[in-house]
Design a protein around this motif. Sequence first.
Motif, PDB file in Angstrom:
ATOM      1  N   PRO A 278      47.765  55.707  39.353  1.00 13.16           N
ATOM      2  CA  PRO A 278      48.933  56.927  39.312  1.00 13.16           C
ATOM      3  C   PRO A 278      50.270  56.537  38.917  1.00 13.16           C
ATOM      4  CG  PRO A 278      48.403  56.247  41.302  1.00 13.16           C
ATOM      5  CD  PRO A 278      47.789  54.913  40.811  1.00 13.16           C
ATOM      6  N   SER A 279      50.611  55.224  38.504  1.00 14.72           N
ATOM      7  CA  SER A 279      52.058  54.798  38.415  1.00 14.72           C
ATOM      8  C   SER A 279      52.906  55.668  37.562  1.00 14.72           C
ATOM      9  CB  SER A 279      52.272  53.353  37.987  1.00 14.72           C
ATOM     10  OG  SER A 279      51.467  53.178  36.703  1.00 14.72           O
ATOM     11  N   GLN A 280      52.206  56.065  36.287  1.00 14.55           N
ATOM     12  CA  GLN A 280      52.913  56.917  35.323  1.00 14.55           C
ATOM     13  C   GLN A 280      53.096  58.111  35.680  1.00 14.55           C
ATOM     14  OE1 GLN A 280      54.058  55.394  32.941  1.00 14.55           O
ATOM     15  NE2 GLN A 280      53.119  53.399  33.160  1.00 14.55           N
ATOM     16  N   THR A 281      52.173  58.840  36.547  1.00 15.25           N
ATOM     17  CA  THR A 281      52.330  60.170  37.114  1.00 15.25           C
ATOM     18  C   THR A 281      53.695  60.199  37.971  1.00 15.25           C
ATOM     19  OG1 THR A 281      50.040  60.737  36.757  1.00 15.25           O
ATOM     20  CG2 THR A 281      51.293  62.166  38.151  1.00 15.25           C
ATOM     21  N   PHE A 282      53.496  58.989  38.959  1.00 13.72           N
ATOM     22  CA  PHE A 282      54.674  59.001  40.080  1.00 13.72           C
ATOM     23  C   PHE A 282      56.163  59.190  39.196  1.00 13.72           C
ATOM     24  CE2 PHE A 282      51.903  56.510  42.973  1.00 13.72           C
ATOM     25  CZ  PHE A 282      51.082  57.712  43.377  1.00 13.72           C
ATOM     26  N   ALA A 283      56.098  58.255  38.004  1.00 19.07           N
ATOM     27  CA  ALA A 283      57.295  58.279  37.314  1.00 19.07           C
ATOM     28  C   ALA A 283      57.751  59.605  36.735  1.00 19.07           C
ATOM     29  CB  ALA A 283      57.370  57.058  36.087  1.00 19.07           C
ATOM     30  N   SER A 284      56.865  60.220  36.307  1.00 19.98           N
ATOM     31  CA  SER A 284      56.955  61.581  35.647  1.00 19.98           C
ATOM     32  C   SER A 284      57.341  62.432  36.411  1.00 19.98           C
ATOM     33  CB  SER A 284      55.833  62.157  34.828  1.00 19.98           C
ATOM     34  OG  SER A 284      54.885  62.218  35.759  1.00 19.98           O
ATOM     35  N   GLN A 285      57.120  62.318  37.878  1.00 26.00           N
ATOM     36  CA  GLN A 285      57.464  62.940  38.992  1.00 26.00           C
ATOM     37  C   GLN A 285      58.807  62.675  39.638  1.00 26.00           C
ATOM     38  OE1 GLN A 285      56.036  65.868  40.466  1.00 26.00           O
ATOM     39  NE2 GLN A 285      54.162  65.940  39.387  1.00 26.00           N
ATOM     40  N   GLY A 286      59.595  61.752  39.048  1.00 26.69           N
ATOM     41  CA  GLY A 286      60.881  61.229  39.497  1.00 26.69           C
ATOM     42  C   GLY A 286      60.602  60.169  40.399  1.00 26.69           C
ATOM     43  N   MET A 287      59.579  59.819  41.120  1.00 21.53           N
ATOM     44  CA  MET A 287      59.366  58.465  41.848  1.00 21.53           C
ATOM     45  C   MET A 287      59.569  57.042  41.223  1.00 21.53           C
ATOM     46  SD  MET A 287      56.358  58.186  44.567  1.00 21.53           S
ATOM     47  CE  MET A 287      56.905  57.740  46.370  1.00 21.53           C
ATOM     48  N   ALA A 288      60.536  56.326  41.814  1.00 18.69           N
ATOM     49  CA  ALA A 288      60.923  55.064  41.190  1.00 18.69           C
ATOM     50  C   ALA A 288      59.898  53.954  41.732  1.00 18.69           C
ATOM     51  CB  ALA A 288      62.256  54.496  41.659  1.00 18.69           C
ATOM     52  N   PRO A 289      59.480  52.860  40.953  1.00 17.29           N
ATOM     53  CA  PRO A 289      58.219  51.986  41.454  1.00 17.29           C
ATOM     54  C   PRO A 289      58.673  51.244  42.844  1.00 17.29           C
ATOM     55  CG  PRO A 289      58.967  51.690  38.805  1.00 17.29           C
ATOM     56  CD  PRO A 289      60.015  52.787  39.615  1.00 17.29           C
ATOM     57  N   GLU A 290      59.842  51.083  43.050  1.00 18.93           N
ATOM     58  CA  GLU A 290      60.318  50.534  44.343  1.00 18.93           C
ATOM     59  C   GLU A 290      60.129  51.574  45.523  1.00 18.93           C
ATOM     60  OE1 GLU A 290      64.186  51.711  42.498  1.00 18.93           O
ATOM     61  OE2 GLU A 290      62.517  50.684  41.909  1.00 18.93           O
ATOM     62  N   GLU A 291      59.844  52.826  45.305  1.00 14.55           N
ATOM     63  CA  GLU A 291      59.466  53.696  46.309  1.00 14.55           C
ATOM     64  C   GLU A 291      58.175  53.631  46.812  1.00 14.55           C
ATOM     65  OE1 GLU A 291      62.102  57.288  45.985  1.00 14.55           O
ATOM     66  OE2 GLU A 291      61.647  57.064  44.111  1.00 14.55           O
ATOM     67  N   TRP A 292      57.277  53.087  46.276  1.00 16.10           N
ATOM     68  CA  TRP A 292      55.883  53.200  46.418  1.00 16.10           C
ATOM     69  C   TRP A 292      55.200  51.754  46.438  1.00 16.10           C
ATOM     70  CZ3 TRP A 292      52.721  51.582  42.743  1.00 16.10           C
ATOM     71  CH2 TRP A 292      52.853  51.658  41.380  1.00 16.10           C
ATOM     72  N   GLY A 293      54.204  51.435  47.572  1.00 16.06           N
ATOM     73  CA  GLY A 293      53.492  50.382  47.191  1.00 16.06           C
ATOM     74  C   GLY A 293      52.086  50.406  47.229  1.00 16.06           C
ATOM     75  N   VAL A 294      51.286  49.353  46.912  1.00 17.31           N
ATOM     76  CA  VAL A 294      49.726  49.762  46.936  1.00 17.31           C
ATOM     77  C   VAL A 294      49.162  48.463  47.417  1.00 17.31           C
ATOM     78  CG1 VAL A 294      49.959  48.533  44.490  1.00 17.31           C
ATOM     79  CG2 VAL A 294      47.821  50.004  45.009  1.00 17.31           C
ATOM     80  N   VAL A 295      47.896  48.909  48.128  1.00 14.88           N
ATOM     81  CA  VAL A 295      47.002  47.810  48.695  1.00 14.88           C
ATOM     82  C   VAL A 295      45.710  48.076  48.265  1.00 14.88           C
ATOM     83  CG1 VAL A 295      48.742  47.151  50.517  1.00 14.88           C
ATOM     84  CG2 VAL A 295      46.941  49.072  50.862  1.00 14.88           C
ATOM     85  N   PRO A 296      44.619  47.335  48.469  1.00 14.12           N
ATOM     86  CA  PRO A 296      43.172  47.695  48.215  1.00 14.12           C
ATOM     87  C   PRO A 296      42.824  48.917  48.933  1.00 14.12           C
ATOM     88  CG  PRO A 296      43.348  45.374  48.478  1.00 14.12           C
ATOM     89  CD  PRO A 296      44.766  45.854  48.836  1.00 14.12           C
ATOM     90  N   ALA A 297      41.790  49.749  48.400  1.00 13.76           N
ATOM     91  CA  ALA A 297      41.263  50.850  49.226  1.00 13.76           C
ATOM     92  C   ALA A 297      40.667  50.285  50.444  1.00 13.76           C
ATOM     93  CB  ALA A 297      40.323  51.502  48.339  1.00 13.76           C
ATOM     94  N   PRO A 298      40.707  51.009  51.497  1.00 13.94           N
ATOM     95  CA  PRO A 298      40.253  50.492  52.656  1.00 13.94           C
ATOM     96  C   PRO A 298      38.562  50.273  52.739  1.00 13.94           C
ATOM     97  CG  PRO A 298      40.655  52.718  52.827  1.00 13.94           C
ATOM     98  CD  PRO A 298      41.110  52.461  51.862  1.00 13.94           C
ATOM     99  N   VAL A 299      38.393  49.413  53.700  1.00 15.50           N
ATOM    100  CA  VAL A 299      36.811  49.175  54.386  1.00 15.50           C
ATOM    101  C   VAL A 299      36.973  49.322  55.788  1.00 15.50           C
ATOM    102  CG1 VAL A 299      36.277  47.755  52.544  1.00 15.50           C
ATOM    103  CG2 VAL A 299      37.332  46.683  54.229  1.00 15.50           C
ATOM    104  N   ALA A 300      35.843  49.485  56.284  1.00 16.35           N
ATOM    105  CA  ALA A 300      35.569  49.323  57.730  1.00 16.35           C
ATOM    106  C   ALA A 300      36.304  48.460  58.588  1.00 16.35           C
ATOM    107  CB  ALA A 300      34.167  49.354  58.285  1.00 16.35           C
ATOM    108  N   SER A 301      36.056  47.128  57.981  1.00 16.73           N
ATOM    109  CA  SER A 301      36.886  46.014  58.748  1.00 16.73           C
ATOM    110  C   SER A 301      36.873  44.777  57.853  1.00 16.73           C
ATOM    111  CB  SER A 301      36.241  45.691  59.994  1.00 16.73           C
ATOM    112  OG  SER A 301      34.855  45.358  59.659  1.00 16.73           O
ATOM    113  N   GLY A 302      37.578  44.095  57.829  1.00 14.72           N
ATOM    114  CA  GLY A 302      37.545  42.600  57.203  1.00 14.72           C
ATOM    115  C   GLY A 302      38.067  42.894  55.880  1.00 14.72           C
TER     116      GLY A 302
END
Length: 434
Positions: A278-302
């Motif tokens: 979604p990075s391009q959408t965030f940018a189009s909404q005025g959100m700078a790249p340094e304002e958000w982070g990303v990690v892998p989608a969650p799993v139950a554990s591990g």
Amino acid sequence: MRRIRAAVTGAVTLSLAFTATACGGGESGTSTPKTLTYWASNQGSSLEVDKKVLQPELDAFEQETGIKVKLEVIPWSDLLNRILTAATSGQGPDVLNIGNTWSASLQSTGALLPFDAKNFEAVGGKDRFVDSALGSTGTPGKDPAAVPLYSMVYALYYNKQMFKDAGIAKPPTTWDEVIAAGKKLSKDGKWGLGVEGSNLSNNIHQVFALGKQHGADFFTADGKADFTSDGAVAAVKQYVDLMATQKIVAPGNAEYAQNQSLSDFAKDRTGMVLWQTPSQTFASQGMAPEEWGVVPAPVASGKPGVGKQTNSMVAGINMAVFKNTKNLDGALKFVKFMTSDEEQILLNKAYGSVPPVKGAQKDPAFSDPSLTVIRDTLATSAAALPQVPEESQFETVVGTAVKELFADAAAGRPVTTESVRAKLEKAQQQMPKK
């Protein structure tokens, strides 16, 4: 090597609404061998953005080959029915983009050219493509109906300032951590997690990954619908419970279907969202790249991985050729051009996606931390949606069941294991009998 041209960036949207529309027709029935028609999917923030991205590449292809490509960019809300109408009438384009989850469904119409060994060789070879992306190109055991063009997976995006204000030290990697963070974020009119409760395809994408984590596939090994297994029921309930029980999703999200959750995230109204590139959408909404982070989608554990550690479906766009094209040689040349390393780098950079071509993935443009998460997920912990002819019906009936359950949750009606199972039983009854 020709000069790489600057491309206009745009946001990728994959919401599908299966509304009827007339077929626009193509030029596969003409006798002009130096002309191709191409139906492109809407990958950017508008149809005009896509035209600005693609037209210079089509002009370069014409300069190299003498083949003119007539472009039509089709909205996702129209694309599937345009393709199905073309498949029935035989009046289709020469080359087209398809959602990769439709591959087996469209393959079953017989309208698409099979990519056998000869046709793969004509576009540069099968081994150029990432295995997980090839897994979404048609029914296992058959020659693929398409080749991968753009690859995406789901990841968890988080608002750094909202996390800091809530005293959350690190981004969540398990569902328990998502819920704990979500509860800290859900106050003062703000919410922990955004969803698109009325987006049927998004619903399927989320419950499919959760289904894998619960040991469910939604289809049996012989391709029969299996929506009411304990694992499938648990997956759907877990997803809807983020609103119904955990209360980390705003009730209004039950009506979201047009990327409103991304807007809420960019406007500091929601602290997390599960999405594809979604990075391009965030940018189009005025959100700078340094304002958000990303990690892998969650799993139950591990750690994410295969089987019950799957954390995303394999999302993306495939490129297909209509079998009745009168310019097969030109069509295959165009597919080879669009999947070349150079074009893959340029186009995937423009759309914020990851190349499904191995050589292009090595470009430094895709070593950015946010894209590394996507690339690694695609390689290690994403699974293809069921490659069965009935996949599009699956998206419709189960996606609708999840939508109705979100509506119940938003209205304060209880969402129980029994009510989830009843919805899924109704959905299964609507599937074609095998």
